[in-house]
Write an enzyme that holds these catalytic residues in place. Structure first.
Site, PDB file in Angstrom:
ATOM      1  N   HIS A   1      -6.762  -7.239  -0.293  1.00 60.21           N
ATOM      2  CA  HIS A   1      -6.267  -5.450  -1.038  1.00 60.21           C
ATOM      3  C   HIS A   1      -5.703  -5.277  -2.129  1.00 60.21           C
ATOM      4  O   HIS A   1      -4.826  -5.617  -2.319  1.00 60.21           O
ATOM      5  CB  HIS A   1      -5.703  -4.552   0.453  1.00 60.21           C
TER       6      HIS A   1
ATOM      7  N   HIS B   1       0.753  -1.206  -0.118  1.00 56.06           N
ATOM      8  CA  HIS B   1      -0.344  -0.280   0.106  1.00 56.06           C
ATOM      9  C   HIS B   1       1.098   1.282  -0.085  1.00 56.06           C
ATOM     10  O   HIS B   1       0.890   2.446  -0.095  1.00 56.06           O
ATOM     11  CB  HIS B   1      -0.587  -0.229   1.266  1.00 56.06           C
TER      12      HIS B   1
ATOM     13  N   ASP C   1      -2.671  -9.934  -1.986  1.00 61.42           N
ATOM     14  CA  ASP C   1      -3.775  -9.801  -1.334  1.00 61.42           C
ATOM     15  C   ASP C   1      -5.195  -9.472  -1.412  1.00 61.42           C
ATOM     16  O   ASP C   1      -5.741  -9.238  -2.190  1.00 61.42           O
ATOM     17  CB  ASP C   1      -3.254  -8.805  -1.170  1.00 61.42           C
TER      18      ASP C   1
ATOM     19  N   ASP D   1      -5.450 -12.174   3.513  1.00 64.80           N
ATOM     20  CA  ASP D   1      -6.353 -12.049   4.164  1.00 64.80           C
ATOM     21  C   ASP D   1      -7.418 -12.345   3.003  1.00 64.80           C
ATOM     22  O   ASP D   1      -8.455 -11.986   3.967  1.00 64.80           O
ATOM     23  CB  ASP D   1      -6.241 -10.838   4.479  1.00 64.80           C
TER      24      ASP D   1
END
Length: 274
Positions: free
Chosen positions: A132, A93, A130, A211
């Protein structure tokens, strides 16, 4: 891994810490200086609305980033064909000028840039699975012809940006919330195989986020542990075809400890198989 014996099947290495000069390949000097200047002498501060920073965080940041470079060197140098970096904090990120989502230095972007400049590669593939989306990685490489970024992610979901792209080297694979194994594999497999075949990478880097596991408290997908073995097999098959088996995997998300442990275990097991 100790319980299953897998611990004995792998080599272990302590990382060599990265530094400000190395980080400048993917982050602006101003951002790096700010990160070091804002690190508190004691206690905690918020570097971002959900990203805390302590004095000891900087050590972990430097070690996580250093591990990514060390793994690339080991794989490109022929010491190993595949490597897994069990590191935190994650990195995908972190944008060139911005801390986000528990991330300070973009470990995977650093690894890709290092492979290109230090090892003379022409084409590096980053596959981010991921839950995200890897906004920081996309921000670092969009518009480049030497890096292909493939990102599968729950959508709509954090970070709510970069999920649409007009750049040919960015392949976004948005996955609806509550998708199960069958749905996820259908949305991912064909796109990854096609993009990889067209690009023909010389090295595959993985932003390995676990995740998406059904038990993860920060995700909304319904993936099973076995799905991460399937993903790993798909990648190692591609690496066999295009990269002389070379894969470097770097840990990103995963916040249910049992789900993370089981998924990382089966991922490493898949990386070990020829």
């Amino acid at each position: 891994m100790r319980q299953t014996g897998l611990w004995l099947d792998i080599d272990h290495a302590f990382t060599q810490r990265g530094n400000k000069a190395l980080f400048s390949s993917v982050h602006t000097p101003g951002y790096i200086d700010q990160l070091y200047q804002m690190t508190p002498a004691k206690g905690l501060i918020y570097a971002d609305v959900d990203t805390t920073l302590s004095h000891d965080s900087l050590i972990a940041i430097e070690e996580a980033a250093g591990a990514s470079l060390q793994a690339v060197d080991a794989v490109m140098g022929g010491q190993y064909t595949r490597a897994f970096c069990s590191v935190r904090p994650p990195g995908h990120h972190a944008e060139p000028r911005k801390t986000m989502g528990f991330c300070f230095i973009n470990n995977i972007a650093l690894a890709a840039e290092h492979a290109l400049t230090a090892h003379g590669l022409n084409r590096v593939l980053i596959f981010d699975f991921d839950v995200h989306q890897g906004n920081g990685t996309i921000e670092a490489f969009q518009g480049r012809d030497d890096v292909l970024v493939i990102s599968s992610f729950q959508h709509p979901f954090y970070p709510f940006s970069h999920w649409q792209s007009d750049f040919d080297n960015i392949v976004n694979l948005p996955i609806p919330a509550e998708s199960n194994s069958i749905q996820y594999r259908k949305l991912v497999e064909e796109a990854v195989l096609k993009a990889t075949a067209n690009f023909k990478p010389e090295l595959i880097l993985l932003s390995a986020g676990f995740d998406g596991h059904k038990n993860d408290p920060l995700g909304g997908l319904n993936l099973e542990t076995s799905d991460f073995y399937w993903l790993t097999q798909m990648v190692t098959d591609l690496a066999r075809q295009y990269t002389q088996h070379r894969v470097v995997s770097i840990l990103e998300g995963g916040y249910d400890l049992e789900g993370l442990a089981d998924s990382a275990h089966i991922h490493i097991q898949g990386l070990l198989e020829t």
